[in-house]
Write a protein that holds these residues in place. Structure first.
Motif, short mmCIF file in Angstrom:
data_model
loop_
_atom_site.label_atom_id
_atom_site.label_comp_id
_atom_site.label_asym_id
_atom_site.label_seq_id
_atom_site.Cartn_x
_atom_site.Cartn_y
_atom_site.Cartn_z
N LEU A 168 0.87 -1.18 0.00
CA LEU A 168 0.00 0.00 0.00
C LEU A 168 0.90 1.22 0.00
O LEU A 168 1.84 1.31 0.79
N ASP A 169 0.64 2.17 -0.87
CA ASP A 169 1.42 3.40 -0.87
C ASP A 169 1.10 4.22 0.38
O ASP A 169 -0.02 4.18 0.92
N GLU A 176 -5.15 10.99 -2.41
CA GLU A 176 -6.16 10.00 -2.75
C GLU A 176 -5.85 9.23 -4.03
O GLU A 176 -6.11 8.03 -4.11
N ARG A 177 -5.29 9.88 -5.04
CA ARG A 177 -5.15 9.24 -6.34
C ARG A 177 -3.68 8.94 -6.68
O ARG A 177 -2.82 9.81 -6.58
N TYR A 221 -7.81 4.73 -6.58
CA TYR A 221 -8.37 5.62 -5.56
C TYR A 221 -9.35 4.81 -4.72
O TYR A 221 -9.67 3.66 -5.03
N GLY A 222 -9.85 5.41 -3.65
CA GLY A 222 -10.84 4.73 -2.82
C GLY A 222 -10.31 3.42 -2.26
O GLY A 222 -9.18 3.32 -1.79
N HIS A 226 -6.61 2.31 -0.79
CA HIS A 226 -6.37 2.24 0.64
C HIS A 226 -6.57 0.86 1.27
O HIS A 226 -6.04 0.59 2.35
N ARG A 227 -7.32 -0.02 0.62
CA ARG A 227 -7.60 -1.34 1.19
C ARG A 227 -6.86 -2.46 0.46
O ARG A 227 -6.31 -3.36 1.09
#
Length: 278
Positions: A168-169, A176-177, A221-222, A226-227
């Motif tokens: 994960l970055d 966000e992007r 994104y989204g 993040h997941r």
């Protein structure tokens, strides 16, 4: 001078550290276990860009597909002529050895993510040829207002065994992007979720393969940002591949954020488009 595709001086030219390995250093150090073990059961899916669904490779019954939000794919984002110009320009600069058989060129601030510190150091902006690409990105509704403050060029080659592990970055500095332009060859971006989707009856790991055509742009994104972790596997590099990843600032560094002043300085430098690799 154009940097060669393959480093020929053995371990000294390898950028791998710790458990990381590439084909160059494996000849001298041997293979090692991966950082995290795969779940015993892994469900494999393919991303369908038209329906935005993750579709089971076998397509059989329960769990055959599920919505997969957070991926934006723009095919033919750049032309063949632009690709040639971009690669020619990159190859005039030095490619530095990086982890897992990659080589890199960084255009961005010096960052210590553990200590959460950012230094301007020698950062002097994004490269000039990126200006027209950023303006093009901003015309797309999914990328409206996108202002990158960092660009990282990565060079992959099958003879080096290039790859990047699932990760994960950072989300403290980067926003966000995450936007990547894929060049020279197509590949597969593997999205993974180790804990599965029990709400959909999927227990164990899940891999979603996102096909990246040559000269496309992909944005995460989204939930996909993040997941879901993302990776490029060694076996999915069949030819030389070069990509440019652009990152925007997080809310903490934007107006009204705690470090808005520093964020403004970073953006002012980045968007001069006068940069050289740092």
């Amino acid at each position: 001078m154009m940097a060669p595709d393959i480093n020929n001086d053995g371990v000294s030219s390898c950028g791998c550290k710790g458990i990381r390995r590439c084909l160059v250093c494996e000849k001298f150090k041997g293979k090692t276990q991966t950082e995290t073990r795969e779940p015993e059961t892994v469900h494999h899916f393919l991303y369908d860009a038209e329906t935005k669904l993750a579709v089971c490779k076998d397509g059989d019954g329960e769990g055959a597909s599920f919505p997969f939000p957070g991926v934006f794919l723009w095919e033919n984002f750049i032309s063949e002529e632009e690709e040639k110009e971009l690669i020619g320009s990159m190859d005039q600069d030095v490619w530095n050895p990086s982890q897992s058989g990659r080589r890199k060129q960084d255009y961005g601030p010096k960052v210590n993510f553990k200590k959460k510190k950012v230094r301007l150091a020698n950062f002097n902006g994004l490269p000039g040829l990126s200006q027209k690409l950023v303006l093009r990105m901003q015309q797309e509704p999914n990328l409206q207002g996108f202002q990158p403050v960092e660009q990282c060029n990565l060079d992959y080659h099958p003879q080096r065994g290039s790859a990047i592990d699932s990760h994960l970055d950072d989300s403290w500095l980067w926003g966000e992007r995450l936007v990547t332009v894929n060049m020279l060859s197509e590949t597969v971006l593997t999205m993974s979720l180790e804990e599965g989707l029990p709400e959909r009856g999927l227990v164990g790991g899940i891999h979603v393969a996102v096909r990246l055509p040559r000269r496309c742009l992909v944005a995460l994104y989204g939930e996909a940002r993040h997941r879901w972790k993302h990776a490029i596997h060694r076996e999915d590099i069949q030819e030389r591949r070069v990509c440019s990843t652009y990152r925007e600032l997080s809310a903490e560094f934007l107006p009204a954020g705690r470090q808005a002043e520093l964020g403004a300085k970073l953006l002012d430098i980045a968007l001069t488009f006068r940069g050289t690799p740092v």
